[in-house]
Design an enzyme around this catalytic site. Structure first.
Site, PDB file in Angstrom:
ATOM      1  N   CYS A   1       4.064  -2.527  -8.579  1.00  0.00           N
ATOM      2  CA  CYS A   1       2.741  -2.092  -8.118  1.00  0.00           C
ATOM      3  C   CYS A   1       2.833  -0.863  -7.192  1.00  0.00           C
ATOM      4  CB  CYS A   1       1.994  -3.255  -7.493  1.00  0.00           C
ATOM      5  SG  CYS A   1       0.215  -3.009  -7.502  1.00  0.00           S
TER       6      CYS A   1
ATOM      7  N   HIS B   1       2.967  -7.909 -10.386  1.00  0.00           N
ATOM      8  CA  HIS B   1       3.782  -8.484  -9.306  1.00  0.00           C
ATOM      9  C   HIS B   1       4.566  -9.702  -9.781  1.00  0.00           C
ATOM     10  CE1 HIS B   1       1.822  -6.312  -5.948  1.00  0.00           C
ATOM     11  NE2 HIS B   1       0.755  -6.358  -6.715  1.00  0.00           N
TER      12      HIS B   1
ATOM     13  N   GLU C   1       0.868  -1.174   0.000  1.00  0.00           N
ATOM     14  CA  GLU C   1       0.000   0.000   0.000  1.00  0.00           C
ATOM     15  C   GLU C   1       0.908   1.227   0.000  1.00  0.00           C
ATOM     16  OE1 GLU C   1      -3.257  -0.361  -0.447  1.00  0.00           O
ATOM     17  OE2 GLU C   1      -3.256   1.810  -0.648  1.00  0.00           O
ATOM     18  N   SER C   2       0.893   1.953  -1.117  1.00  0.00           N
ATOM     19  CA  SER C   2       1.855   3.045  -1.279  1.00  0.00           C
ATOM     20  C   SER C   2       1.712   4.116  -0.187  1.00  0.00           C
ATOM     21  CB  SER C   2       1.724   3.667  -2.673  1.00  0.00           C
ATOM     22  OG  SER C   2       0.384   3.987  -2.953  1.00  0.00           O
TER      23      SER C   2
ATOM     24  N   GLU D   1       6.937 -10.968  -8.419  1.00  0.00           N
ATOM     25  CA  GLU D   1       7.376 -11.702  -7.215  1.00  0.00           C
ATOM     26  C   GLU D   1       6.356 -12.745  -6.777  1.00  0.00           C
ATOM     27  OE1 GLU D   1       6.337  -8.636  -7.400  1.00  0.00           O
ATOM     28  OE2 GLU D   1       5.190  -8.003  -5.634  1.00  0.00           O
TER      29      GLU D   1
ATOM     30  N   ARG E   1      -5.251  -4.618  -7.582  1.00  0.00           N
ATOM     31  CA  ARG E   1      -5.528  -3.186  -7.351  1.00  0.00           C
ATOM     32  C   ARG E   1      -4.383  -2.334  -7.908  1.00  0.00           C
ATOM     33  NH1 ARG E   1      -9.068  -1.248  -4.298  1.00  0.00           N
ATOM     34  NH2 ARG E   1      -7.745   0.182  -3.150  1.00  0.00           N
TER      35      ARG E   1
HETATM   36  N1  GLN Z   1      -3.447  -0.141  -4.659  1.00  0.00           N
HETATM   37  C1  GLN Z   1      -2.165  -0.102  -4.023  1.00  0.00           C
HETATM   38  C2  GLN Z   1      -1.658   1.320  -3.871  1.00  0.00           C
HETATM   39  O1  GLN Z   1      -2.251   2.214  -4.336  1.00  0.00           O
HETATM   40  C3  GLN Z   1      -1.161  -0.925  -4.783  1.00  0.00           C
HETATM   41  C4  GLN Z   1      -1.563  -2.372  -4.774  1.00  0.00           C
HETATM   42  C5  GLN Z   1      -0.443  -3.345  -4.818  1.00  0.00           C
HETATM   43  O2  GLN Z   1       0.744  -3.028  -4.600  1.00  0.00           O
HETATM   44  N2  GLN Z   1      -0.812  -4.567  -5.046  1.00  0.00           N
HETATM   45  O3  GLN Z   1      -0.662   1.552  -3.261  1.00  0.00           O
END
Ligand code: GLN
Length: 201
Positions: free
Chosen positions: A79, A179, A48-49, A181, A139
């Site tokens: 991501c 991803h 989650e950024s 990974e 996401r």
């Molecule tokens: N939706 C996440 C974000 O905005 C990123 C999702 C992810 O890294 N799988 O940070």
């Protein structure tokens, strides 16, 4: 041996450490500024950024990270990590205080929308041997616009989002919306490890 760190504040750190080890480098979690100085390359994981940025601020890592990236430390963001490497972020209403930046692109968070929060597809990536690779999107962001310093190296191939940019490279900086990974397919990590080896030779 080439040493690559994984920013270990939040997200799928362990999966990246695993993929890097499988690619034949020494992989280590990075949480402190001193550790950033020790690595030849750095991975910014999925997660989650907003949380990663908050924790990076708390641990006083934003400036050290920006500086090291600026000095040429090879980096790979997947991501959430892609969002952190973007010079510009379209956060869709929820503001992101700051990113580390480094890639001349505008990234849109959670761009693929609710219906297709998560999906997979086979993707061609320029320069990655043996593509297509299996790409898992969770996401995920997409790249709205790539500036002149960066190059789009992968796009969604079919469906309603066909043509959307999901992999970008700028010099020794790499970012993917998906991803690698999580799939056990080591080719993107191998590609990044080669970038790091070339840069540190
Ligand atoms: N939706 C996440 C974000 O905005 C990123 C999702 C992810 O890294 N799988 O940070």
């Amino acid at each position: 041996m080439t040493r690559i760190g994984v920013l270990a504040l939040q997200g799928d750190v362990r999966e990246h450490l695993h993929a890097l080890t499988a690619a034949g480098v020494e992989a280590q979690p990075v949480r402190r500024a001193g550790e950033i100085a020790e690595v030849d390359g750095l991975v910014l994981p999925g997660g989650e950024s907003t949380t990663i940025v908050k924790l990076a601020r708390l641990f006083d890592l934003i400036e050290p990270l920006r500086e090291r990236i600026d000095e040429g430390l090879p980096v790979f963001g997947s991501c959430a990590g892609m969002i952190l490497l973007a010079d510009r972020v379209d956060a869709g209403g929820s503001p992101l205080e700051a990113t580390f930046g480094g890639i001349d692109m505008t990234v849109r968070r959670n761009a693929f929308g609710r219906q297709v929060d998560s999906f997979e597809e086979d993707l061609e990536i320029d320069g990655v041997a043996g593509t297509p690779v299996r790409a898992v999107f969770i996401r995920a962001p997409w790249v709205q616009e790539v500036g002149p310093r960066a190059t789009a190296i992968g796009r969604v191939s079919g469906g309603e989002h066909a043509g959307r940019i999901v992999a970008v490279r700028q010099g020794d900086r790499l970012a993917t919306s998906f991803h690698p990974e999580l799939t056990g397919d080591g080719r993107v990590h191998a590609y990044f490890c080669d970038m790091v080896r070339l840069a540190t030779r």
